[in-house]
Each structure stands twice: as structure tokens, then as C-alpha cells.
Motif scaffolding. Structure first.
Motif, short mmCIF file in Angstrom:
data_model
loop_
_atom_site.label_atom_id
_atom_site.label_comp_id
_atom_site.label_asym_id
_atom_site.label_seq_id
_atom_site.Cartn_x
_atom_site.Cartn_y
_atom_site.Cartn_z
N GLY A 151 4.57 1.72 -0.78
CA GLY A 151 4.07 2.24 0.48
C GLY A 151 5.10 2.11 1.58
N ASP A 152 4.64 1.79 2.77
CA ASP A 152 5.50 1.70 3.95
C ASP A 152 6.22 0.36 3.99
OD1 ASP A 152 4.67 4.23 4.76
OD2 ASP A 152 2.93 3.42 5.80
N LEU A 153 7.15 0.18 3.05
CA LEU A 153 7.91 -1.07 2.92
C LEU A 153 9.40 -0.75 2.85
CD1 LEU A 153 5.76 -2.80 0.14
CD2 LEU A 153 5.74 -3.32 2.59
N ALA A 154 10.20 -1.57 3.51
CA ALA A 154 11.65 -1.41 3.45
C ALA A 154 12.18 -1.80 2.07
CB ALA A 154 12.32 -2.27 4.53
N ARG A 155 11.50 -2.76 1.42
CA ARG A 155 11.95 -3.25 0.13
C ARG A 155 10.81 -3.24 -0.89
NH1 ARG A 155 13.87 -5.86 4.20
NH2 ARG A 155 12.31 -7.50 4.24
N PRO A 184 7.40 -4.60 5.95
CA PRO A 184 6.49 -3.52 6.36
C PRO A 184 7.12 -2.67 7.47
CG PRO A 184 5.45 -5.68 6.61
CD PRO A 184 6.85 -5.91 6.17
N GLY A 185 6.83 -1.38 7.45
CA GLY A 185 7.45 -0.44 8.38
C GLY A 185 6.81 -0.39 9.75
N PHE A 186 6.65 -1.53 10.38
CA PHE A 186 6.09 -1.56 11.73
C PHE A 186 7.07 -0.93 12.71
CE2 PHE A 186 4.32 -5.87 10.22
CZ PHE A 186 3.26 -5.26 9.56
N ASP A 187 6.55 -0.20 13.68
CA ASP A 187 7.37 0.41 14.71
C ASP A 187 7.42 -0.54 15.91
OD1 ASP A 187 8.53 1.88 16.75
OD2 ASP A 187 7.27 3.66 16.43
N PRO A 188 8.57 -1.18 16.18
CA PRO A 188 8.64 -2.15 17.27
C PRO A 188 8.41 -1.52 18.65
CG PRO A 188 10.81 -1.79 16.31
CD PRO A 188 9.83 -1.04 15.47
N ALA A 189 8.54 -0.20 18.75
CA ALA A 189 8.32 0.47 20.04
C ALA A 189 6.84 0.70 20.32
CB ALA A 189 9.06 1.82 20.07
N ARG A 190 6.00 0.56 19.29
CA ARG A 190 4.55 0.76 19.47
C ARG A 190 3.87 -0.59 19.59
NH1 ARG A 190 2.29 5.09 15.29
NH2 ARG A 190 0.46 4.70 16.56
N SER A 235 -8.64 -9.27 -10.53
CA SER A 235 -7.86 -9.87 -11.62
C SER A 235 -6.81 -8.87 -12.09
CB SER A 235 -8.77 -10.23 -12.79
OG SER A 235 -9.71 -11.19 -12.39
N GLY A 236 -5.68 -9.39 -12.52
CA GLY A 236 -4.64 -8.53 -13.09
C GLY A 236 -4.16 -7.46 -12.14
N ILE A 237 -3.69 -7.87 -10.96
CA ILE A 237 -3.22 -6.91 -9.97
C ILE A 237 -2.08 -6.08 -10.56
CG2 ILE A 237 -2.12 -6.59 -7.72
CD1 ILE A 237 -3.35 -9.28 -6.91
N ARG A 238 -2.19 -4.76 -10.42
CA ARG A 238 -1.13 -3.87 -10.89
C ARG A 238 -0.40 -3.20 -9.73
NH1 ARG A 238 -1.58 -6.73 -14.38
NH2 ARG A 238 -2.17 -6.31 -16.51
N GLY A 239 -1.05 -3.10 -8.57
CA GLY A 239 -0.38 -2.45 -7.46
C GLY A 239 -0.91 -2.89 -6.12
N ILE A 240 0.01 -2.97 -5.15
CA ILE A 240 -0.35 -3.24 -3.76
C ILE A 240 0.41 -2.21 -2.94
CG2 ILE A 240 -0.27 -4.86 -1.84
CD1 ILE A 240 -0.23 -7.14 -3.91
N ARG A 241 -0.34 -1.47 -2.14
CA ARG A 241 0.25 -0.44 -1.30
C ARG A 241 -0.03 -0.77 0.16
NH1 ARG A 241 2.43 4.34 -1.08
NH2 ARG A 241 1.88 5.78 0.58
N VAL A 242 1.01 -0.78 0.96
CA VAL A 242 0.91 -0.99 2.41
C VAL A 242 0.99 0.39 3.05
CG1 VAL A 242 1.96 -2.05 4.42
CG2 VAL A 242 1.92 -3.28 2.24
#
Length: 164
Positions: A10-14, A61-67, A133-140
Motif C-alpha cells: 500500500g502507501d508505504l515507502a518500504r 507510511p506515506g503521510f503528507d507532512p504538509a497536511r 490467524s496466519g496473516i498473509r497481507g497488511i495494506r496501508v
């Protein structure tokens, strides 16, 4: 032995693919949890693992520091191997707001979860319905559009005075 992996995206730099062994690299927190289930009664367990906040914050996370307070619009979607999905808001896990101690558990009752994969644990949830249980994905996700048009007038509720 094949280790289960979870995908951070998702909206992640890494973005990353992580195993239980990878999650052991973050500070570990141990919590006793009691889930009060309607069908099976009260269940007591001990979980250990890193906080979800620590792992996601490290992924950038892709936070916008201007907002102002931009991070409050971000959602976190978690998916398990069995297809179970839950949503959390960033504000739930952020130390500046609710600071919920949500874990990516790497062990339950001192049993490692290497093969099954980590579990999402929300100790504050009484019934454990958001336990995965058994997490396969996390999306921000911070890219959804907030309601921008004028909402249509709501239809009167059945039985309301306006409908009579």
C-alpha cells in the motif's frame, strides 16, 4: 520447513515480505489476553510479538507532512490465510491518539508461529472478532477519496414520522 510470509503493501515507502523470524527483530511485547466468545466461552492466551505500529512505522507510511494530521485518514487492512479481513484506522495504533497495543503475535502460549504465520491480536477487544490467524497481507491505505460531492437526501426511514 516452509515459513509463512506476510506482505506489507500500500502507501508505504518500504513495502516488504516478512516472516515470523523477521518480526522477532522488533521489540517484543508480551500480553495476556482473555477473549469472551459467545460460542466457546472465555479463552485465555499469552501472546508475544512486535506492535503493529512499530512494524508499519518502520515501513514508512506515506503521510503528507504538509497536511495537518494527515495520518488520521489512513486505514490498515489485514488479511488472514483463511480469507478473514479486518480494518483498523491508523489513529487506533498511533501513540499520539488511541495507542492500542495491537500485536503481530509471533507466539501463542509460548508456542512459535513460524509455520502458521503471525497473528493479529487486539488485547482490548473483548470477543476477539478482529483476531486474525496466519496473516498473509497488511495494506496501508491513505489514497481513498473522502466524500467530495454533496450527499443525496436520505430516504425517510420506515416508520418515521416523515414517512407517515
Amino acid at each position: 520447513m516452509t515459513l509463512a510470509e506476510l506482505t506489507l503493501g500500500g502507501d508505504l515507502a518500504r513495502p516488504a515480505r516478512l516472516t515470523v523470524a523477521d518480526l522477532l527483530g522488533w521489540p517484543q511485547h508480551r500480553v495476556p489476553v482473555s477473549f469472551e466468545c459467545a460460542t466457546s466461552g472465555v479463552q485465555h492466551h499469552r501472546f508475544a510479538g512486535p506492535r503493529l505500529y512499530d512494524v508499519l512505522a518502520d515501513a514508512g507510511p506515506g503521510f503528507d507532512p504538509a497536511r495537518r494530521k494527515d495520518r488520521l485518514r489512513f486505514l490498515i487492512a489485514v488479511t488472514g490465510a483463511d480469507g478473514h479481513h479486518v480494518l483498523l484506522s491508523w489513529a487506533e495504533i498511533d501513540p499520539d491518539f488511541a495507542h492500542a497495543p495491537v500485536l503481530l503475535a509471533v507466539s501463542i502460549d509460548d508456542t512459535p508461529l513460524d509455520r502458521a504465520g503471525p497473528q493479529l491480536v487486539l488485547p482490548q477487544d473483548r470477543c476477539g472478532a478482529r483476531h486474525i490467524s496466519g496473516i498473509r497481507g497488511i495494506r496501508v491505505d491513505g489514497r481513498y477519496r473522502w466524500w467530495q460531492a454533496e450527499p443525496e437526501p436520505a430516504a425517510p426511514l420506515h416508520g418515521s414520522a416523515a414517512a407517515r
